[in-house]
Design a protein around this motif. Structure first.
Motif, PDB file in Angstrom:
ATOM      1  N   ALA A   1       0.821  -1.215   0.000  1.00  0.00           N
ATOM      2  CA  ALA A   1       0.000   0.000   0.000  1.00  0.00           C
ATOM      3  C   ALA A   1       0.851   1.259   0.000  1.00  0.00           C
ATOM      4  O   ALA A   1       0.429   2.309  -0.492  1.00  0.00           O
ATOM      5  N   SER A   2       2.065   1.175   0.530  1.00  0.00           N
ATOM      6  CA  SER A   2       2.944   2.346   0.602  1.00  0.00           C
ATOM      7  C   SER A   2       3.852   2.462  -0.616  1.00  0.00           C
ATOM      8  O   SER A   2       4.729   3.329  -0.655  1.00  0.00           O
ATOM      9  N   ALA A   3       3.667   1.588  -1.613  1.00  0.00           N
ATOM     10  CA  ALA A   3       4.598   1.544  -2.734  1.00  0.00           C
ATOM     11  C   ALA A   3       4.364   2.641  -3.759  1.00  0.00           C
ATOM     12  O   ALA A   3       5.207   2.885  -4.607  1.00  0.00           O
ATOM     13  N   ASP A   4       3.226   3.307  -3.740  1.00  0.00           N
ATOM     14  CA  ASP A   4       2.898   4.308  -4.756  1.00  0.00           C
ATOM     15  C   ASP A   4       2.547   5.633  -4.095  1.00  0.00           C
ATOM     16  O   ASP A   4       1.380   5.982  -3.946  1.00  0.00           O
ATOM     17  N   PRO A   5       3.574   6.407  -3.695  1.00  0.00           N
ATOM     18  CA  PRO A   5       3.288   7.670  -3.008  1.00  0.00           C
ATOM     19  C   PRO A   5       2.547   8.677  -3.870  1.00  0.00           C
ATOM     20  O   PRO A   5       1.905   9.589  -3.366  1.00  0.00           O
TER      21      PRO A   5
ATOM     22  N   ASP B   1       2.473  -1.136   5.751  1.00  0.00           N
ATOM     23  CA  ASP B   1       1.227  -0.380   5.530  1.00  0.00           C
ATOM     24  C   ASP B   1       0.196  -1.179   4.745  1.00  0.00           C
ATOM     25  O   ASP B   1      -0.586  -0.629   3.966  1.00  0.00           O
ATOM     26  N   THR B   2       0.212  -2.494   4.933  1.00  0.00           N
ATOM     27  CA  THR B   2      -0.746  -3.359   4.254  1.00  0.00           C
ATOM     28  C   THR B   2      -1.924  -3.650   5.174  1.00  0.00           C
ATOM     29  O   THR B   2      -1.736  -4.165   6.278  1.00  0.00           O
ATOM     30  N   PRO B   3      -3.137  -3.307   4.755  1.00  0.00           N
ATOM     31  CA  PRO B   3      -4.296  -3.580   5.618  1.00  0.00           C
ATOM     32  C   PRO B   3      -4.529  -5.075   5.761  1.00  0.00           C
ATOM     33  O   PRO B   3      -4.094  -5.876   4.920  1.00  0.00           O
TER      34      PRO B   3
END
Length: 375
Positions: free
Chosen positions: A291-295, A338-340
């Motif tokens: 989830a945090s890979a694409d700012p 940051d993975t739900p």
């Protein structure tokens, strides 16, 4: 794109449900009861087994046979290995599939044939081949089909599949909840009778009751915020499901969920068992799917550009024994990237009941995701 408004529209869901998937999920408990009655009427309770078979062979098309073999193998343990006979052929069509007995199969083995069709010529030939080699045969299929006649002609046992009128309106999906329970239940009763696993009539009744309870909790009339299946479907709308399982019976449930997502909803998913899943999928969560890979996603045009696909962990647990659990480590790994994470754990009960709950909730979730995304 997921039409979340459809999730809270029972009428819209019914209109979109052209394959009878919701009806199959809602009637799973009734299917179990009908299938158990068919097994009793076929004489399963009157069998006088002469010891456990050396191996149990399972043949049948599609995901239903795969899931059945997976689940029965887990429940039976290593005493009598459960082996699925994978078909060969040029197409997944009744007339094109071919099954063969392994060279070692003989009079100490048991062949189970399960199919929601019953017109596959190769399955009828397989029953005849088993008869010639002394392999005991039990078939579960719709009544009046060629396989039913073949099983009777080889002195095998035939159990009519528990069907519903709407089963004949559209082609049956192999991952359909109704198909799965209709094929599985007679085999549970049979393997209980021969001592391979524990599934007496009272246990099957409890399974049916638990499925009825899940149908009430996850039915189309229950709104999303209090419906665990609709909630999971909404959470997976733009996600790559990373299904992690913990506990012996959770494994088959997780693998069935991944298969149902692919077949019913057209969604890819990956699945693994804890604790090995942490190593197997650690790089996946740290890569471009995190989830945090694409700012830059914050600046995405919400109207014109589709959302990026990011991983979401789905943790299915069957209350591991002994107090040993990798769940805290799983949560820590997911959240560190940051993975739900979505979690599902059944209420207390016997092994078959808790397994039925995991399967039923995830079946409903796959169906809602399919219907709301137009699959």
């Amino acid at each position: 794109m997921l039409d979340e408004s459809l999730l809270d529209s029972p009428e819209g869901l019914a209109e979109a449900d052209r394959r009878g998937l919701l009806r199959g999920a809602a009637e799973a408990g009734a299917r179990v009861r009908t299938a158990a009655r068919h097994a009793a009427e076929a004489g399963v309770g009157d069998l006088k087994p002469d010891g456990r078979p050396r191996a149990v062979l399972i043949a049948g098309p599609g995901a239903a046979a795969t899931h059945t073999a997976d689940l029965l193998g887990t429940l039976a343990g290593p005493g009598s290995p459960v082996v699925r006979l994978a078909p060969t052929g040029v197409a997944p069509a009744a007339g094109a599939l071919r099954w063969e007995l392994p060279g070692w199969a003989g009079s100490v083995d048991l062949l189970l044939i399960t199919t929601p069709d019953g017109t596959e010529p190769s399955l009828s030939l397989l029953a005849e081949q088993a008869y010639r080699r002394g392999v005991a045969v039990v078939a579960v299929a719709p009544a009046g089909t060629p396989l039913a006649e073949a099983a009777g002609g080889t002195r095998g046992m035939f159990v009519p599949m528990a069907t519903a009128p709407y089963d004949h309106e559209e082609p049956l999906a192999a991952s359909s909840p109704g198909v799965f329970w209709a094929l599985l239940t007679p085999l549970l009763a049979l393997l209980d009778r021969i001592g391979l696993l524990t599934a007496p009539p009272e246990a099957l009744e409890k399974v049916a009751d638990r499925l009825d309870q899940i149908a009430e909790r996850c039915g189309p009339a229950i709104v999303t915020y209090s419906n665990p299946a609709k909630t999971m479907a909404a959470e997976l709308a733009d996600a790559l499901p990373v299904v992690w399982t913990e506990g012996a019976s959770a494994g088959p449930a997780g693998r069935r969920f991944a298969a149902a997502l692919a077949e019913l909803a057209g969604r890819p998913a990956v699945v693994a068992e804890l604790p090995e899943a942490l190593a197997a999928h650690g790089a996946l969560l740290a890569g471009p799917l995190a989830a945090s890979a694409d700012p830059d996603d914050f600046f995405r045009d919400r109207v014109e550009e589709p959302p990026a696909l990011h991983a979401r962990v789905v943790l299915l647990r069957d209350r591991p024994s002994g107090g040993l659990t990798a769940a805290p480590a799983a949560r820590e790994l997911a959240l560190s990237h940051d993975t739900p994470i979505s979690e599902l754990e059944p209420e207390e009960g016997g092994e078959l009941e808790t397994l039925a709950e995991l399967i039923a909730v995830t079946d409903f979730a796959a169906v809602y995701l399919a219907l709301a995304s137009g699959a």
